[in-house]
Design an enzyme around this catalytic site. Structure first.
Site, PDB file in Angstrom:
ATOM      1  N   TYR A   1      -5.828  11.035   4.083  1.00 46.69           N
ATOM      2  CA  TYR A   1      -4.449  11.283   3.689  1.00 46.69           C
ATOM      3  C   TYR A   1      -4.444  12.021   2.338  1.00 46.69           C
ATOM      4  O   TYR A   1      -5.491  12.406   1.832  1.00 46.69           O
ATOM      5  CB  TYR A   1      -3.666   9.976   3.680  1.00 46.69           C
ATOM      6  CG  TYR A   1      -3.605   9.368   5.076  1.00 46.69           C
ATOM      7  CD1 TYR A   1      -2.951  10.030   6.114  1.00 46.69           C
ATOM      8  CD2 TYR A   1      -4.247   8.173   5.382  1.00 46.69           C
ATOM      9  CE1 TYR A   1      -2.923   9.514   7.404  1.00 46.69           C
ATOM     10  CE2 TYR A   1      -4.221   7.646   6.672  1.00 46.69           C
ATOM     11  CZ  TYR A   1      -3.566   8.328   7.678  1.00 46.69           C
ATOM     12  OH  TYR A   1      -3.545   7.829   8.963  1.00 46.69           O
TER      13      TYR A   1
ATOM     14  N   GLN B   1       0.837  -1.197   0.000  1.00 53.23           N
ATOM     15  CA  GLN B   1       0.000   0.000   0.000  1.00 53.23           C
ATOM     16  C   GLN B   1       0.877   1.254   0.000  1.00 53.23           C
ATOM     17  O   GLN B   1       1.738   1.435   0.871  1.00 53.23           O
ATOM     18  CB  GLN B   1      -0.933   0.027   1.214  1.00 53.23           C
ATOM     19  CG  GLN B   1      -1.985   1.122   1.088  1.00 53.23           C
ATOM     20  CD  GLN B   1      -2.793   1.304   2.352  1.00 53.23           C
ATOM     21  OE1 GLN B   1      -2.262   1.687   3.386  1.00 53.23           O
ATOM     22  NE2 GLN B   1      -4.097   1.067   2.260  1.00 53.23           N
TER      23      GLN B   1
ATOM     24  N   GLY C   1      -9.188  -6.307   9.541  1.00 50.37           N
ATOM     25  CA  GLY C   1      -8.065  -5.633  10.156  1.00 50.37           C
ATOM     26  C   GLY C   1      -7.842  -6.107  11.577  1.00 50.37           C
ATOM     27  O   GLY C   1      -7.055  -7.013  11.838  1.00 50.37           O
ATOM     28  N   ARG C   2      -8.561  -5.520  12.521  1.00 49.04           N
ATOM     29  CA  ARG C   2      -8.319  -5.818  13.931  1.00 49.04           C
ATOM     30  C   ARG C   2      -8.440  -7.297  14.285  1.00 49.04           C
ATOM     31  O   ARG C   2      -7.654  -7.780  15.116  1.00 49.04           O
ATOM     32  CB  ARG C   2      -9.246  -4.963  14.793  1.00 49.04           C
ATOM     33  CG  ARG C   2      -8.893  -3.472  14.688  1.00 49.04           C
ATOM     34  CD  ARG C   2      -9.844  -2.579  15.455  1.00 49.04           C
ATOM     35  NE  ARG C   2      -9.575  -1.167  15.141  1.00 49.04           N
ATOM     36  CZ  ARG C   2     -10.256  -0.155  15.655  1.00 49.04           C
ATOM     37  NH1 ARG C   2     -11.243  -0.387  16.519  1.00 49.04           N
ATOM     38  NH2 ARG C   2      -9.959   1.083  15.322  1.00 49.04           N
TER      39      ARG C   2
ATOM     40  N   ARG D   1      -7.794   2.151  -2.735  1.00 51.78           N
ATOM     41  CA  ARG D   1      -8.618   2.126  -1.521  1.00 51.78           C
ATOM     42  C   ARG D   1      -9.264   3.489  -1.306  1.00 51.78           C
ATOM     43  O   ARG D   1      -8.597   4.531  -1.418  1.00 51.78           O
ATOM     44  CB  ARG D   1      -7.761   1.774  -0.314  1.00 51.78           C
ATOM     45  CG  ARG D   1      -8.561   1.479   0.958  1.00 51.78           C
ATOM     46  CD  ARG D   1      -7.645   1.392   2.151  1.00 51.78           C
ATOM     47  NE  ARG D   1      -8.223   0.575   3.211  1.00 51.78           N
ATOM     48  CZ  ARG D   1      -7.798   0.589   4.470  1.00 51.78           C
ATOM     49  NH1 ARG D   1      -6.804   1.385   4.827  1.00 51.78           N
ATOM     50  NH2 ARG D   1      -8.360  -0.184   5.386  1.00 51.78           N
TER      51      ARG D   1
END
Length: 384
Positions: A186, A104, A323-324, A233
């Site tokens: 971002y 990424q 993810g988590r 993404r």
């Protein structure tokens, strides 16, 4: 377009472009801050990713494309020969388990601080709009956010070139493809959204202009990688890093339509609300993106095994990123396959311990103390 039937499940294989994925579970990109102050991939990172290579696809943690792109402590880079070489041990470890891995590509934009920047310069953004949050963790401790410097028009092609060079280095390191990080407030997301892009040049104003920066990045990376090895993404519903624009639905449908024209291998949509929701309208759904994006669609954020199965069997997603759950369950796919309970979630205090604690020390189901002592799996309770 991927054909969906009710026989397809989270654990069935998928052809994604020319890559065969052994299941539809993706390890989502997660910043874990183990690369040290030199932002150098290392053996501990290789072990971490290899532990989780039961996934059909691994997307690396966000990786900065230049020194200017930095904005988070101890995250890895891909802007030097040394970093490129160091990534090889990580990729090789994942490939040894038969799993493809994408890198990424990341530029933090305004979500940075002058202490991350060369010569103490201000972080850059499309417009000089300060991120509205209390503080940022920096090399000199917690600091208040600064008003970023708006990029000059003539500077932007140089950042596009940084993305291209990073994509080139990713190929040299052995990655199977790259994901362009256009989410979570971002730099790319800041250009896309009307809340953070108040420019009056060809990179701002009209939606077509706000898309221009991402368009140029995609086109530059396609000179390095074929389209079937490039993904993007986005986070249409998110408020992370003080994001969320009133025209979010119009913006992200347009972005998906435009990206579809390039034949990219996937669109990775953070459709779930577990990462924060801007509440500016009804949240966007995967079904909306399925109507305009004809290649592989990845859902992400807050999914359980059950909700992931529902999304795939309904035909709204081809892959689901976790993810988590992957943080504390290195054997997540095996647990899904066998109906094993999950480990308790990782304590947020050790997400960024900078060491093996909270990183590579989580037991697999077979390694858990209750299993070793002979307690039957049925007695361990309902899986989370």
């Amino acid at each position: 377009m991927t054909t969906q039937t009710n026989s397809q499940t989270l654990l069935t294989p998928l052809m994604m472009g020319d890559l065969t994925l052994k299941n539809r579970v993706v390890m989502a990109p997660m910043t874990r801050s183990r690369a040290g102050t030199e932002r150098m991939p290392n053996a501990m990172m290789a072990e971490y990713y290899a532990q989780r290579a039961g996934a059909g696809l691994i997307i690396s943690e966000a990786t900065v494309i230049s020194k200017q792109a930095n904005g988070w402590l101890n995250t890895p880079g891909i802007y030097s020969d040394e970093q490129t070489e160091a990534w090889k041990q990580v990729v090789d470890a994942v490939h040894s388990k038969g799993t493809p891995m994408f890198l990424q590509l990341w530029h933090c934009g305004r979500a940075s601080h002058s202490s991350f920047q060369e010569n103490g310069q201000l972080p850059v953004a499309p417009s000089a709009i300060k991120l509205n949050q209390e503080y940022i963790h920096t090399p000199i401790g917690k600091q208040p956010l600064e008003t970023p410097r708006a990029l000059e028009t003539e500077e932007i092609p140089g950042i596009v070139e940084d993305y291209r060079l990073a994509a080139e280095r990713a190929k040299s390191a052995g990655f199977d493809g790259v994901e362009i990080h256009g989410a979570n407030g971002y730099l790319i997301d800041e250009f896309l959204q009307s809340k953070t892009n108040h420019r009056s040049d060809r990179y701002g104003g009209r939606l077509e202009n706000r898309f221009q920066f991402l368009k140029e990045i995609v086109e530059s990376i396609l000179t390095v990688w074929p389209a079937n090895r490039v993904g993007v993404r986005i986070s249409p519903n998110g408020n992370f890093n003080d994001m969320g624009s009133p025209d979010f639905r119009e913006t992200f449908i347009y972005v998906a339509q435009q990206l579809n024209n390039y034949g990219l291998t996937y669109l990775h949509v953070m459709d779930g609300l577990a990462f924060g929701y801007h509440e500016l309208g009804e949240p966007m759904t995967l079904a909306e993106f399925r109507e305009v994006f004809t290649s592989t669609l990845i859902g992400n954020c807050g999914y359980t095994q059950e909700t992931a199965e529902t999304a795939i069997q309904a035909g709204n997603a081809d892959l689901i990123a976790f993810g988590r759950p992957f943080m504390s369950n290195p054997d997540l796919v095996e647990r899904f396959t066998n109906g094993y309970p999950l480990n308790p979630p990782a304590d947020v205090k050790i997400w960024y311990s900078f060491d093996k604690e909270g990183y590579i020390d989580f037991p697999t189901y077979q390694q858990s103390p209750v299993i070793r002592s002979g307690v039957r799996s049925q007695e361990l309770g309902v899986r989370s």
